[in-house]
Design a protein around this motif. Structure first.
Motif, PDB file in Angstrom:
ATOM      1  N   LEU A 182      45.060  34.767  47.630  1.00  0.00           N
ATOM      2  CA  LEU A 182      44.654  35.136  46.279  1.00  0.00           C
ATOM      3  C   LEU A 182      43.179  34.843  46.016  1.00  0.00           C
ATOM      4  O   LEU A 182      42.538  35.543  45.229  1.00  0.00           O
ATOM      5  CB  LEU A 182      45.543  34.429  45.253  1.00  0.00           C
ATOM      6  CG  LEU A 182      47.002  34.883  45.226  1.00  0.00           C
ATOM      7  CD1 LEU A 182      47.765  34.136  44.141  1.00  0.00           C
ATOM      8  CD2 LEU A 182      47.114  36.388  45.013  1.00  0.00           C
ATOM      9  N   ASP A 183      42.629  33.821  46.665  1.00  0.00           N
ATOM     10  CA  ASP A 183      41.210  33.506  46.487  1.00  0.00           C
ATOM     11  C   ASP A 183      40.303  34.615  47.006  1.00  0.00           C
ATOM     12  O   ASP A 183      39.122  34.672  46.663  1.00  0.00           O
ATOM     13  CB  ASP A 183      40.863  32.191  47.186  1.00  0.00           C
ATOM     14  CG  ASP A 183      41.283  30.968  46.382  1.00  0.00           C
ATOM     15  OD1 ASP A 183      41.579  31.116  45.180  1.00  0.00           O
ATOM     16  OD2 ASP A 183      41.309  29.860  46.960  1.00  0.00           O
ATOM     17  N   ALA A 184      40.840  35.495  47.836  1.00  0.00           N
ATOM     18  CA  ALA A 184      40.054  36.616  48.371  1.00  0.00           C
ATOM     19  C   ALA A 184      40.135  37.854  47.491  1.00  0.00           C
ATOM     20  O   ALA A 184      39.543  38.882  47.821  1.00  0.00           O
ATOM     21  CB  ALA A 184      40.527  36.955  49.786  1.00  0.00           C
ATOM     22  N   THR A 185      40.842  37.770  46.356  1.00  0.00           N
ATOM     23  CA  THR A 185      41.028  38.926  45.480  1.00  0.00           C
ATOM     24  C   THR A 185      40.130  38.821  44.248  1.00  0.00           C
ATOM     25  O   THR A 185      39.653  37.727  43.910  1.00  0.00           O
ATOM     26  CB  THR A 185      42.493  39.041  45.034  1.00  0.00           C
ATOM     27  OG1 THR A 185      42.828  37.911  44.190  1.00  0.00           O
ATOM     28  CG2 THR A 185      43.424  39.058  46.239  1.00  0.00           C
ATOM     29  N   PRO A 186      39.903  39.945  43.544  1.00  0.00           N
ATOM     30  CA  PRO A 186      38.980  39.924  42.394  1.00  0.00           C
ATOM     31  C   PRO A 186      39.358  38.941  41.295  1.00  0.00           C
ATOM     32  O   PRO A 186      38.490  38.310  40.692  1.00  0.00           O
ATOM     33  CB  PRO A 186      39.040  41.370  41.877  1.00  0.00           C
ATOM     34  CG  PRO A 186      39.440  42.175  43.046  1.00  0.00           C
ATOM     35  CD  PRO A 186      40.363  41.309  43.846  1.00  0.00           C
ATOM     36  N   ASP A 187      40.655  38.782  41.015  1.00  0.00           N
ATOM     37  CA  ASP A 187      41.080  37.881  39.939  1.00  0.00           C
ATOM     38  C   ASP A 187      41.392  36.472  40.422  1.00  0.00           C
ATOM     39  O   ASP A 187      41.720  35.595  39.612  1.00  0.00           O
ATOM     40  CB  ASP A 187      42.308  38.458  39.226  1.00  0.00           C
ATOM     41  CG  ASP A 187      41.981  39.749  38.488  1.00  0.00           C
ATOM     42  OD1 ASP A 187      40.833  39.862  37.993  1.00  0.00           O
ATOM     43  OD2 ASP A 187      42.842  40.643  38.433  1.00  0.00           O
ATOM     44  N   GLY A 188      41.297  36.249  41.726  1.00  0.00           N
ATOM     45  CA  GLY A 188      41.533  34.914  42.253  1.00  0.00           C
ATOM     46  C   GLY A 188      42.950  34.423  42.006  1.00  0.00           C
ATOM     47  O   GLY A 188      43.876  35.203  41.785  1.00  0.00           O
ATOM     48  N   ARG A 189      43.111  33.109  42.047  1.00  0.00           N
ATOM     49  CA  ARG A 189      44.434  32.513  41.863  1.00  0.00           C
ATOM     50  C   ARG A 189      44.829  32.435  40.397  1.00  0.00           C
ATOM     51  O   ARG A 189      45.997  32.235  40.075  1.00  0.00           O
ATOM     52  CB  ARG A 189      44.498  31.128  42.509  1.00  0.00           C
ATOM     53  CG  ARG A 189      43.556  30.099  41.922  1.00  0.00           C
ATOM     54  CD  ARG A 189      43.675  28.760  42.657  1.00  0.00           C
ATOM     55  NE  ARG A 189      43.160  28.821  44.020  1.00  0.00           N
ATOM     56  CZ  ARG A 189      43.330  27.852  44.916  1.00  0.00           C
ATOM     57  NH1 ARG A 189      44.014  26.770  44.586  1.00  0.00           N
ATOM     58  NH2 ARG A 189      42.827  27.955  46.129  1.00  0.00           N
ATOM     59  N   GLY A 190      43.869  32.617  39.513  1.00  0.00           N
ATOM     60  CA  GLY A 190      44.167  32.581  38.090  1.00  0.00           C
ATOM     61  C   GLY A 190      44.424  31.170  37.595  1.00  0.00           C
ATOM     62  O   GLY A 190      44.410  30.197  38.361  1.00  0.00           O
TER      63      GLY A 190
END
Length: 237
Positions: free
Chosen positions: A218-226
């Motif tokens: 998730l850290d590699a995605t635009p919204d992160g882990r949230g």
């Protein structure tokens, strides 16, 4: 003194020499991505430095208590958890006897580790310890479809208490500890000590590197882990 052959090149130079390009990317994207790549290279190097510093720790405290656990085949000693290995990795699962269901975060982590367990056990011994009775642990293992995790019950809670998996007020804590067996003695090598006290403002407690593959993805995605989502044992629908 570091030899010329082992001298590290500038992370910025390595990033610029990388040469990777994606279809239709802009110049602004490439400049920002190369700057990020340099930071990623430095992060990798920092991780390696920390790992080397960890490996160089002096001997930890000797394990002198005769801890006992219940496994799938009955009672087992702490020393027996090593099997034929000299290093033992222990994860304490937040699943005490008073819990109706185990911790969802721990469960997410262990679900990922279940597939890795056969590879881990090629190098070191591995044990997952919780305070719930072994029958409940094995029932939940079947429910989740876990195939490889070696589960043990710490019915006396002595080990959990000594190695920070049980608070003074009786609450479960996740704990990750490594032990070594050398020259006839078992010693604590390293334990995860990052938690609420060491957390940065606005961040959940976490170790570094983070043990959970979920967060790495998730850290590699635009919204992160949230900040408002966590894994669950079950998802509606």
């Amino acid at each position: 003194m570091t030899s010329h052959r082992n001298r590290l090149e500038s992370a910025t130079d390595l990033a610029q020499a990388n040469g990777v390009r994606y279809p239709n990317e802009s110049r602004a994207y490439r400049i920002a991505r190369d700057a990020l790549l340099a930071e990623e290279i430095e992060l990798r190097r920092h991780i390696e430095r920390v790992a080397a510093q960890r490996r160089a720790l002096p001997p930890g405290g000797e394990v002198t208590t005769d801890y006992r656990f219940e496994g799938v085949d009955g009672a087992v000693s702490f020393a027996a958890l090593f099997g034929d290995k000299n290093t033992l990795v222990v994860y304490n699962y937040m699943f005490g006897p008073e819990r109706e269901r185990p911790c969802p975060m721990c469960t997410s982590l262990l679900s990922a580790w279940d597939g890795e367990a056969p590879d881990v056990e090629q190098r070191v011994a591995f044990a997952v310890i919780a305070r719930a009775p072994i029958e409940r642990l094995l029932a939940f293992k079947r429910e989740r479809g876990w195939q490889h995790l070696p589960l043990y019950s710490d019915t006396s809670a002595a080990f959990c208490r000594d190695y920070h998996a049980l608070s003074a007020t009786g609450e479960d804590n996740p704990a990750f500890n490594v032990f070594i067996r050398r020259d006839g003695a078992i010693r604590h090598f390293w334990g995860q000590e990052m938690g609420f006290v060491t957390a940065d403002p606005g961040e959940d407690p976490r170790g570094a590197p983070d043990l959970m593959p979920l967060w790495t993805i998730l850290d590699a995605t635009p919204d992160g882990r949230g900040r408002d989502w966590y894994p669950q044992l079950d998802y509606a629908g």
